[in-house]
Design an enzyme around this catalytic site. Sequence first.
Site, PDB file in Angstrom:
ATOM      1  N   GLY A  48       0.603  -1.252  -0.025  1.00  0.00           N
ATOM      2  CA  GLY A  48      -0.020  -0.011  -0.102  1.00  0.00           C
ATOM      3  C   GLY A  48       0.931   1.301  -0.045  1.00  0.00           C
ATOM      4  O   GLY A  48       0.251   2.273  -0.451  1.00  0.00           O
ATOM      5  N   GLU A 103       4.215   3.984   5.886  1.00  0.00           N
ATOM      6  CA  GLU A 103       3.010   3.357   5.736  1.00  0.00           C
ATOM      7  C   GLU A 103       1.956   4.038   4.853  1.00  0.00           C
ATOM      8  O   GLU A 103       1.790   5.266   5.116  1.00  0.00           O
ATOM      9  CB  GLU A 103       2.356   3.054   7.026  1.00  0.00           C
ATOM     10  CG  GLU A 103       2.540   1.699   7.643  1.00  0.00           C
ATOM     11  CD  GLU A 103       1.808   0.494   6.779  1.00  0.00           C
ATOM     12  OE1 GLU A 103       1.369   0.984   5.774  1.00  0.00           O
ATOM     13  OE2 GLU A 103       1.492  -0.604   7.542  1.00  0.00           O
ATOM     14  N   ASP A 104       1.227   3.514   4.640  1.00  0.00           N
ATOM     15  CA  ASP A 104      -0.287   4.013   3.773  1.00  0.00           C
ATOM     16  C   ASP A 104      -1.272   4.427   4.785  1.00  0.00           C
ATOM     17  O   ASP A 104      -1.691   5.686   4.653  1.00  0.00           O
ATOM     18  CB  ASP A 104      -0.841   3.251   2.478  1.00  0.00           C
ATOM     19  CG  ASP A 104      -1.232   1.909   3.409  1.00  0.00           C
ATOM     20  OD1 ASP A 104      -0.913   1.364   4.627  1.00  0.00           O
ATOM     21  OD2 ASP A 104      -1.839   1.073   2.386  1.00  0.00           O
ATOM     22  N   ASP A 107      -4.291   1.840  11.190  1.00  0.00           N
ATOM     23  CA  ASP A 107      -5.799   1.626  11.566  1.00  0.00           C
ATOM     24  C   ASP A 107      -5.786   1.169  12.783  1.00  0.00           C
ATOM     25  O   ASP A 107      -5.847   1.984  13.956  1.00  0.00           O
ATOM     26  CB  ASP A 107      -6.249   0.525  10.738  1.00  0.00           C
ATOM     27  CG  ASP A 107      -7.738   0.366  10.819  1.00  0.00           C
ATOM     28  OD1 ASP A 107      -8.233   1.273  11.138  1.00  0.00           O
ATOM     29  OD2 ASP A 107      -8.042  -0.662  10.199  1.00  0.00           O
ATOM     30  N   LYS A 135      -6.229   6.591  11.476  1.00  0.00           N
ATOM     31  CA  LYS A 135      -7.556   6.502  12.092  1.00  0.00           C
ATOM     32  C   LYS A 135      -7.410   6.292  13.575  1.00  0.00           C
ATOM     33  O   LYS A 135      -7.314   5.498  14.151  1.00  0.00           O
ATOM     34  CB  LYS A 135      -8.186   5.360  11.682  1.00  0.00           C
ATOM     35  CG  LYS A 135      -8.338   5.080  10.069  1.00  0.00           C
ATOM     36  CD  LYS A 135      -9.114   3.832   9.641  1.00  0.00           C
ATOM     37  CE  LYS A 135      -9.357   3.650   8.154  1.00  0.00           C
ATOM     38  NZ  LYS A 135      -9.791   2.217   7.904  1.00  0.00           N
ATOM     39  N   PHE A 156     -13.646   3.240   5.573  1.00  0.00           N
ATOM     40  CA  PHE A 156     -13.031   2.169   4.479  1.00  0.00           C
ATOM     41  C   PHE A 156     -12.510   3.016   3.489  1.00  0.00           C
ATOM     42  O   PHE A 156     -13.416   3.699   3.020  1.00  0.00           O
ATOM     43  CB  PHE A 156     -13.659   0.987   4.487  1.00  0.00           C
ATOM     44  CG  PHE A 156     -12.682   0.235   3.854  1.00  0.00           C
ATOM     45  CD1 PHE A 156     -11.455  -0.536   4.369  1.00  0.00           C
ATOM     46  CD2 PHE A 156     -12.936   0.010   2.327  1.00  0.00           C
ATOM     47  CE1 PHE A 156     -10.538  -1.217   3.569  1.00  0.00           C
ATOM     48  CE2 PHE A 156     -11.831  -0.775   1.501  1.00  0.00           C
ATOM     49  CZ  PHE A 156     -10.849  -1.471   2.003  1.00  0.00           C
ATOM     50  N   ILE A 157     -11.532   3.487   3.333  1.00  0.00           N
ATOM     51  CA  ILE A 157     -11.031   4.156   2.212  1.00  0.00           C
ATOM     52  C   ILE A 157     -10.266   3.155   1.110  1.00  0.00           C
ATOM     53  O   ILE A 157      -9.525   2.559   1.377  1.00  0.00           O
ATOM     54  CB  ILE A 157     -10.347   5.454   2.401  1.00  0.00           C
ATOM     55  CG1 ILE A 157      -8.946   5.092   3.342  1.00  0.00           C
ATOM     56  CG2 ILE A 157     -11.249   6.365   3.264  1.00  0.00           C
ATOM     57  CD1 ILE A 157      -8.023   6.074   3.491  1.00  0.00           C
ATOM     58  N   ASP A 163      -6.066  -0.306  -1.252  1.00  0.00           N
ATOM     59  CA  ASP A 163      -6.838  -1.213  -1.912  1.00  0.00           C
ATOM     60  C   ASP A 163      -7.997  -1.841  -1.256  1.00  0.00           C
ATOM     61  O   ASP A 163      -8.248  -1.582  -0.186  1.00  0.00           O
ATOM     62  CB  ASP A 163      -5.729  -2.572  -2.244  1.00  0.00           C
ATOM     63  CG  ASP A 163      -5.445  -3.278  -1.047  1.00  0.00           C
ATOM     64  OD1 ASP A 163      -5.175  -2.819  -0.014  1.00  0.00           O
ATOM     65  OD2 ASP A 163      -5.870  -4.304  -0.987  1.00  0.00           O
ATOM     66  N   ARG A 169      -5.576   0.398  -6.166  1.00  0.00           N
ATOM     67  CA  ARG A 169      -4.553   1.207  -5.855  1.00  0.00           C
ATOM     68  C   ARG A 169      -4.022   2.147  -6.764  1.00  0.00           C
ATOM     69  O   ARG A 169      -3.244   3.048  -6.367  1.00  0.00           O
ATOM     70  CB  ARG A 169      -3.131   0.120  -5.602  1.00  0.00           C
ATOM     71  CG  ARG A 169      -3.325  -0.946  -4.555  1.00  0.00           C
ATOM     72  CD  ARG A 169      -2.157  -1.630  -4.461  1.00  0.00           C
ATOM     73  NE  ARG A 169      -2.306  -3.006  -3.374  1.00  0.00           N
ATOM     74  CZ  ARG A 169      -2.340  -3.064  -2.245  1.00  0.00           C
ATOM     75  NH1 ARG A 169      -2.342  -2.153  -1.501  1.00  0.00           N
ATOM     76  NH2 ARG A 169      -2.401  -4.259  -1.732  1.00  0.00           N
TER      77      ARG A 169
HETATM   78  P1  IMP Z   1      -3.596  -1.863  11.106  1.00  0.00           P
HETATM   79  O1  IMP Z   1      -2.661  -2.995  11.281  1.00  0.00           O
HETATM   80  O2  IMP Z   1      -5.029  -2.271  11.614  1.00  0.00           O
HETATM   81  O3  IMP Z   1      -3.142  -0.732  11.680  1.00  0.00           O
HETATM   82  O4  IMP Z   1      -3.967  -1.840   9.528  1.00  0.00           O
HETATM   83  C1  IMP Z   1      -2.866  -1.370   8.579  1.00  0.00           C
HETATM   84  C2  IMP Z   1      -3.021  -2.129   7.191  1.00  0.00           C
HETATM   85  O5  IMP Z   1      -4.398  -2.294   7.105  1.00  0.00           O
HETATM   86  C3  IMP Z   1      -2.486  -0.883   6.380  1.00  0.00           C
HETATM   87  O6  IMP Z   1      -1.124  -0.952   5.982  1.00  0.00           O
HETATM   88  C4  IMP Z   1      -3.318  -1.192   5.175  1.00  0.00           C
HETATM   89  O7  IMP Z   1      -2.938  -2.003   4.203  1.00  0.00           O
HETATM   90  C5  IMP Z   1      -4.624  -1.966   5.768  1.00  0.00           C
HETATM   91  N1  IMP Z   1      -5.752  -1.086   5.992  1.00  0.00           N
HETATM   92  C6  IMP Z   1      -6.282  -0.040   7.129  1.00  0.00           C
HETATM   93  N2  IMP Z   1      -7.250   0.578   6.954  1.00  0.00           N
HETATM   94  C7  IMP Z   1      -7.527   0.388   5.522  1.00  0.00           C
HETATM   95  C8  IMP Z   1      -8.495   1.156   4.880  1.00  0.00           C
HETATM   96  O8  IMP Z   1      -9.375   2.029   5.243  1.00  0.00           O
HETATM   97  N3  IMP Z   1      -8.405   0.935   3.484  1.00  0.00           N
HETATM   98  C9  IMP Z   1      -7.625   0.050   2.882  1.00  0.00           C
HETATM   99  N4  IMP Z   1      -6.446  -0.712   3.759  1.00  0.00           N
HETATM  100  C10 IMP Z   1      -6.545  -0.549   4.875  1.00  0.00           C
HETATM  101 MG    MG Z   2      -0.683  -1.557   4.100  1.00  0.00          MG
END
Ligand code: IMP
Ligand code: MG
Length: 179
Positions: A48, A103-104, A107, A135, A156-157, A163, A169
């Site tokens: 991402g 990072e993208d 979350d 977030k 969700f984006i 993606d 993407r």
């Molecule tokens: P985390 O481990 O929950 O912080 O999630 C991180 C990863 O989940 C990111 O690197 C993204 O690849 C994916 N992700 C989290 N939120 C979104 C979203 O809203 N859209 C798309 N991918 C997401």
């Molecule tokens: Mg990612």
Amino acid sequence: MKEVKYEGMTFVPYISREEIDARIKQLGKEITRECAGKSPLFLCVLNGAFPFASDLFRASEGIDGEISFIRLKSYEGTSSTGNVRQMMGCETDLEGRTVIIVEDIVDTGNTIFNLIETLKEKHPAEIKIATLLFKPDALVKPVSPDYVGFSIPQKFIIGFGLDINEKARDLNDIYVLKD
Ligand code: IMP
Ligand code: MG
């Protein structure tokens, strides 16, 4: 910008390419100011983060930075699995270095938290986090990103690297799932 559809879901325009560009330029300036003389290693989290890392790295021109890549996977569809898998490791020597994880999106924070724990074993001097999106309300791990493009609500984006099951993407702008 208009609505787009993926997997039967409709997404509406949220953050434009122009806004993204302007924000990344500001972040590049901050990094340039704060990391001058440190030759930081930008560690791009695939898949991402690649468009963001590409722009951020070049917006930080002149600090003698380097870039490397790591591949992690935690998402299936529109929700985090909480189970982070490392698909491709980092070969670069991190000993004594300033590492900027790129990072993208942060979350739940699970991905970045696990990554930081793994990277600490390689004894970097410091680890910073740059994320295009954050977030804060979804966070379940104690992580605080140093460079944040945009803080957004728990929606969700997609687009600009983000993606939905590996699609979208390529969108130049960021879109949000329509309520
Ligand atoms: P985390 O481990 O929950 O912080 O999630 C991180 C990863 O989940 C990111 O690197 C993204 O690849 C994916 N992700 C989290 N939120 C979104 C979203 O809203 N859209 C798309 N991918 C997401
Ligand atoms: Mg990612």
